[in-house]
Design an enzyme around this catalytic site. Structure first.
Site, PDB file in Angstrom:
ATOM      1  N   GLU A 173      23.198  68.175  37.695  1.00  0.00           N
ATOM      2  CA  GLU A 173      22.857  69.573  37.462  1.00  0.00           C
ATOM      3  C   GLU A 173      23.371  70.029  36.105  1.00  0.00           C
ATOM      4  O   GLU A 173      24.541  69.834  35.775  1.00  0.00           O
ATOM      5  CB  GLU A 173      23.472  70.426  38.571  1.00  0.00           C
ATOM      6  CG  GLU A 173      23.025  71.858  38.544  1.00  0.00           C
ATOM      7  CD  GLU A 173      23.536  72.621  39.742  1.00  0.00           C
ATOM      8  OE1 GLU A 173      24.169  73.667  39.523  1.00  0.00           O
ATOM      9  OE2 GLU A 173      23.330  72.177  40.882  1.00  0.00           O
TER      10      GLU A 173
ATOM     11  N   SER B 120      20.786  74.759  38.452  1.00  0.00           N
ATOM     12  CA  SER B 120      21.291  75.659  39.485  1.00  0.00           C
ATOM     13  C   SER B 120      20.365  76.865  39.586  1.00  0.00           C
ATOM     14  O   SER B 120      19.713  77.242  38.617  1.00  0.00           O
ATOM     15  CB  SER B 120      22.703  76.113  39.112  1.00  0.00           C
ATOM     16  OG  SER B 120      23.053  77.278  39.822  1.00  0.00           O
TER      17      SER B 120
END
Length: 275
Positions: free
Chosen positions: A161, A187
């Site tokens: 991420e 995210s």
């Protein structure tokens, strides 16, 4: 499966955006709950739902909506009625182009419409940490498209991420003047122009692997496209010279994953037929 992404894009085109919370607005999850939460959203979208479907409550969707009692009156600030949406398309867009021959995913509902068409100059990094270091060191400037690659399912491994890089851009006041693209993921709290899940990923020889500093990149959300603004012949020549890097892991589960993980467009699942 790419068909799943196509279905997301099809539904996004016909489903209005009725709710906005941080980072797309100043309101948070508590405000969302007080404005009616999921129940009010379902009530507004009832005409698009299979309301006869059974839920875990033992009641159908329609019965569950009808039985709900709201704790607070609606304000319309966080959740809008169907006839007054924030926008007439959903929050997610699936992009394709010579930089994302399979797919790239963005969330235009979370950032300013002025960024829905962005053309900028590439500045490339082969891992998340190098990009973060450059951002904090002040090496990223207005008009840059930050390219973070080798962070996809095979390259990461595990499609890491990239939220820190986006947060750092925001913190340095660059979220409205730069963009970021990656074969990693994002995210849900990010703000700014970004495209993730780019497939094929760099570790599989996707075109993102051969972007060079100074190349021009165009992100065009209305046309659902992501393109490197160099000739197809030049891209082909670069890909012909490209050499696959050594995987970050060669043994254990991560070594296995580096070897047989499917593309992000296929869900990044293990494909044992590649053994």
């Amino acid at each position: 499966d790419i068909r799943v992404l196509d279905e997301f894009d099809r539904l996004s085109a016909v489903t209005p955006q009725l709710a906005k919370i941080n980072p797309a607005s100043p309101y948070n999850m508590t405000d969302f709950y007080r404005d009616g939460g999921v129940y009010r959203l379902m009530e507004e979208l009832e005409g698009s739902l299979d309301t006869g479907a059974m839920t875990v409550t033992g009641k159908t969707v329609a019965e569950t909506i009808a039985a709900h009692r709201y704790a607070y009156p609606a304000t319309g600030l966080v959740i809008r009625p169907l006839d007054r949406p924030f926008g007439y398309t959903g929050g997610v867009a699936v992009l394709r182009g010579n930089l994302a021959p399979d797919t790239g995913i963005t969330k235009p509902g979370a950032f300013d419409e002025r960024l829905h068409h962005f053309v900028g100059e590439a500045i490339c990094f082969d891992c998340e940490e190098d990009a973060e270091e450059a951002i904090l060191a002040g090496k990223i400037h207005d008009g840059h498209v930050v390219v973070i690659r080798y962070e996809g399912p095979k390259g990461g491994p595990g499609m890491r991420e990239m939220y820190k890089a986006m947060k750092y851009l925001y913190g340095r006041g660059l979220s409205q003047t730069t963009a970021l693209i990656t074969d990693g993921r994002f995210s849900g709290t990010n703000n700014g122009c970004f495209v993730g899940h780019i497939s094929p990923e760099a570790a599989e020889g996707g075109p993102i692997a051969v972007v060079r500093d100074g190349d021009r990149i165009e992100i065009d959300i209305p046309s659902r496209s992501l393109n490197l603004l160099v000739s197809e012949a030049e891209i082909a020549a670069r890909l012909a010279e490209w050499k696959r890097p050594e995987p970050k892991f060669r043994t254990g589960w991560l070594g296995l994953y580096c070897k047989i993980a499917a593309s992000g467009s296929e869900g990044a699942v293990l494909k044992y037929d590649r053994l």
